[in-house]
Design a protein around this motif. Sequence first.
Motif, short mmCIF file in Angstrom:
data_model
loop_
_atom_site.label_atom_id
_atom_site.label_comp_id
_atom_site.label_asym_id
_atom_site.label_seq_id
_atom_site.Cartn_x
_atom_site.Cartn_y
_atom_site.Cartn_z
N GLY A 239 13.66 13.70 -13.60
CA GLY A 239 12.44 14.39 -13.22
C GLY A 239 11.35 13.44 -12.75
O GLY A 239 10.75 13.64 -11.69
N SER A 240 11.10 12.38 -13.51
CA SER A 240 10.04 11.45 -13.14
C SER A 240 10.35 10.71 -11.84
O SER A 240 9.49 10.55 -10.98
N TYR A 241 11.61 10.29 -11.68
CA TYR A 241 11.98 9.49 -10.51
C TYR A 241 12.12 10.37 -9.26
O TYR A 241 11.64 10.02 -8.18
N ALA A 242 12.78 11.52 -9.40
CA ALA A 242 12.99 12.38 -8.23
C ALA A 242 11.68 12.98 -7.73
O ALA A 242 11.44 13.05 -6.51
N LEU A 243 10.81 13.40 -8.64
CA LEU A 243 9.51 13.93 -8.22
C LEU A 243 8.67 12.85 -7.55
O LEU A 243 8.01 13.11 -6.53
N MET A 244 8.69 11.66 -8.12
CA MET A 244 7.95 10.56 -7.50
C MET A 244 8.45 10.30 -6.08
O MET A 244 7.66 10.18 -5.13
N THR A 245 9.77 10.22 -5.92
CA THR A 245 10.34 9.95 -4.59
C THR A 245 10.05 11.08 -3.62
O THR A 245 9.74 10.85 -2.45
N PHE A 246 10.14 12.31 -4.10
CA PHE A 246 9.89 13.49 -3.27
C PHE A 246 8.49 13.45 -2.65
O PHE A 246 8.32 13.67 -1.44
N VAL A 247 7.48 13.15 -3.47
CA VAL A 247 6.10 13.12 -2.97
C VAL A 247 5.84 11.85 -2.17
O VAL A 247 5.22 11.89 -1.10
N MET A 248 6.30 10.71 -2.68
CA MET A 248 6.04 9.44 -2.02
C MET A 248 6.67 9.38 -0.63
O MET A 248 6.07 8.85 0.31
N THR A 249 7.88 9.92 -0.48
CA THR A 249 8.58 9.88 0.80
C THR A 249 7.80 10.61 1.88
O THR A 249 7.72 10.15 3.03
N GLY A 250 7.21 11.74 1.53
CA GLY A 250 6.46 12.50 2.51
C GLY A 250 5.05 12.01 2.74
O GLY A 250 4.41 12.36 3.74
N ALA A 251 4.53 11.17 1.82
CA ALA A 251 3.13 10.74 1.92
C ALA A 251 2.80 9.97 3.20
O ALA A 251 1.78 10.27 3.84
N PRO A 252 3.61 8.97 3.62
CA PRO A 252 3.26 8.28 4.87
C PRO A 252 3.24 9.22 6.08
O PRO A 252 2.37 9.11 6.95
N LEU A 253 4.19 10.16 6.13
CA LEU A 253 4.20 11.13 7.23
C LEU A 253 2.93 11.97 7.19
O LEU A 253 2.32 12.25 8.24
N ALA A 254 2.53 12.40 5.98
CA ALA A 254 1.34 13.23 5.85
C ALA A 254 0.08 12.46 6.24
O ALA A 254 -0.80 12.99 6.94
#
Length: 412
Positions: A239-254
């Motif tokens: 949960g901690s790692y997948a949620l972090m990656t999910f948000v972080m991956t989209g952050a530069p695009l956003a």
Amino acid sequence: MSASGQAASGAPASTVEREARRTALILATAQAIVGSAAPICFALGALAGHFLLGVDKSLATAPLTGFNVGVAVGALPAAAIVRRMGQRDGFLTGTGLTALGGIIATIALYQSSFWLFAFGLLVVGFGGAFVQQFRFAAADNAPPAFKARAISFVLAGGVFTAMLGPQVVIFTKDLLAPVMFAGAFASLVVLAGIGAIVLAQLRPRPMVEKVVEVTSTGRPLIEIVTRPRFITALVCAVGSYALMTFVMTGAPLAMVGCGFTSDEATLGISWHVMAMFAPSFFTGRLISRFGAPTIVAIGFVLLIACGLVALSGIQLWQFWTALILLGLGWNFGFIGSTAIVAECYTPEEKGKVQGFHDFVLFSSVAFGSLMSGAVYNAWGWDMLAWILFPFSGLCLAMLALQGMLDRRQRAA
């Protein structure tokens, strides 16, 4: 030799801890250098994918998914290679894979090949699977009282990763212009080479321990991974790692989508990675004082706070603050979960349990990174933030249930 093996041979406790600290220092330094491949991929993987794609950008995060798939697929082989070859030679193999992935990614950018680029990041991720073994290696070489601090000590090397990786991106992404981003991925070869020199300083493991590990495998894997405490720890780690990656991956695009530059997006990732690893200097002590479940719970509360900040607006400070909270939540959640996992197996069981743990973990992380691009392309940045809430709530509920079970066992 592991700490337990040294203790059994009659080595003084001070000598055991001193050797554990030396090993942790080497692994922390290697984490800072070789581990920089990860923030380089995080900062540029999706942006490079976006650049290489045509009109449909929904697969922009697929290269990062390739990286995470590489970590997931490499988890079991990396654990087996390190167990068979020893920590030093096994980790040196990992640096070679990181360098190879950097070469492939650079060639792909020159050829404007999206899928070859994704494959290059997959190979980098395979090398990253060996980096993920660093924290376990530090714990395995430490006496029981030093295990949580050894894990934190190694992950604290990520503080330097947070500074080194993004700075490498800023100063090398245009080094091979006019091919965008190629210089940053070519730099992975240099980082892997320096990391190999550092890892070569590890002491070879004695052959007697390898014989013990091969001839004694402990309990069946299914018996270990079906215990409630292990399941809770694994779900919280995922949960901690997948949620972090999910948000972080989209952050530069956003951020780039909201009009900010790629350098500003990279600095946001720098703050994020700093927040991921800076608390590691004291997370181990917090775990020793308050217990791992409490620290994990605080981590998920911080992830919820990240979602609230992300939903509050799209100014640069809001992006950066959300990413900082995301990193802090990952640190507490993941290190705490790792400490619980380390309590669930014996030395002879460590290879198969660690490999299974990382395989499940990074398979989930890979899925999260792929979904990040699709969700962002369909519903935008806000949806990435909303998804933090239900999954964080689930993990908090499982921690509460495990706490009830632990209290009943102590009362029985």
